[in-house]
Scaffold this active site. Structure first.
Site, short mmCIF file in Angstrom:
data_model
loop_
_atom_site.label_atom_id
_atom_site.label_comp_id
_atom_site.label_asym_id
_atom_site.label_seq_id
_atom_site.Cartn_x
_atom_site.Cartn_y
_atom_site.Cartn_z
N LYS A 156 0.89 4.50 6.99
CA LYS A 156 0.39 5.33 5.89
C LYS A 156 1.05 6.70 5.97
O LYS A 156 1.82 6.99 6.89
CB LYS A 156 -1.13 5.50 5.97
CG LYS A 156 -1.95 4.21 6.04
CD LYS A 156 -1.96 3.45 4.73
CE LYS A 156 -2.77 2.15 4.88
NZ LYS A 156 -2.71 1.33 3.64
N SER A 172 0.80 -1.23 0.00
CA SER A 172 0.00 0.00 0.00
C SER A 172 0.83 1.27 0.00
O SER A 172 0.31 2.34 -0.30
CB SER A 172 -0.95 0.02 1.20
OG SER A 172 -0.23 0.15 2.41
#
Length: 284
Positions: free
Chosen positions: A125, A47
């Site tokens: 993230k 990701s």
């Protein structure tokens, strides 16, 4: 000369006790170090490509944002049914302002590890939205406070279609369903956030997450996104077992600053798969 069974027994017990004490203090010191300073972290998914690759190993700087319950380790041993959550150990820190001691807000663009609001798992993230920000994605373009961010073409990100990491994940490709061993491509862009932080993002194709409504980040919350925009479960998805939603500042574990080691194989022992060019690689 006759042996003394009692002396021998006492010597054995003394040796065992010394070993137990050594292990105890070693674990205590390691636990304190991990809680206060740095936490090891393996990148398990794609990701955050191409900033972080599956198999990258890094230490998370826990001093960057101060300390909360999330700074304490969770202890899970399924085989014996042991499940001690970080909040069970350090939940008292939630009484502090914003749930942090010596706390400071992250900067926009920081790559940060946090606890998933639902599952409690470690996620990593990029910090995109701060409290009060308005965040939207339109046609794949990030918009912050009604202003589209700057993007520049950065060519193509290419990788071999193969099973990646211990989970055996397969990458998604812009150039279709390519066969194993073929080249998998994604469009690469350089995105520059309002505070001047630049980083690469990847695009695979048009999908639902490329067009969103406006998210207004509440006080005490953050909006997090993965750099591999079409292959990231992040704040664009409501908080469920799969989604993330807004991330409480108290759930921050720390900031990721540098990759220490990297392996492209399914085991770190496969030395022929080590990525030497990523050792001690700074995270932008």
């Amino acid at each position: 000369m006759a042996s003394n069974p009692e002396a021998e027994s006492g010597g054995i017990l003394s040796g065992i006790w010394e070993t137990v004490k050594t292990i105890f203090w070693a674990l205590l010191i390691a636990g304190v170090f991990r809680t206060l300073f740095f936490q090891p972290f393996w990148i398990p998914s794609g990701s955050m490509k191409d900033t972080l690759l599956i198999g990258d190993f890094l230490f998370v700087n826990k001093m960057a944002y101060g300390y909360s319950y999330a700074s304490c380790p969770s202890i899970r041993i399924d085989r014996i049914g042991l499940d001690i959550d970080a909040e069970d150990i350090c939940g008292w820190l939630g009484d502090e302002e914003d749930g942090r001691l010596f706390g400071s807000m992250p900067d926009r663009g920081d790559v940060a590890v946090f606890l998933h609001p639902v599952t409690g798992e470690d996620f990593i993230k990029r910090v995109i939205g701060l409290p009060g920000d308005r965040i939207q994605v339109t046609d794949g373009r990030l918009i912050i406070n009604d202003t589209p961010v700057e993007v520049e073409d950065a060519g193509t990100f290419s990788e071999v279609m193969e099973l990646q990491g211990p989970q055996g994940l397969q990458p998604r490709c812009r150039n279709g369903a390519v066969g194993m061993g073929s080249i998998c491509e994604k469009t690469r862009l350089t995105e520059t956030l309002p505070n001047g932080v630049s980083h690469d993002i990847l695009n695979i194709g048009t999908q639902a997450s490329d067009n969103t409504g406006v998210y207004t980040v509440p006080e005490g919350m953050l909006f997090m996104m993965g750099d591999n925009r079409d292959n990231s479960t992040d704040s664009r998805v409501p908080p469920t077992a799969r989604g993330v939603g807004y991330v409480p500042v108290a759930d921050l574990v720390g900031r990721a600053d540098r990759v220490m080691f990297s392996s492209a194989g399914r085991s770190m022992l496969a030395f022929w798969t080590w990525r030497g060019d990523r050792f001690f690689h700074a995270i932008d």
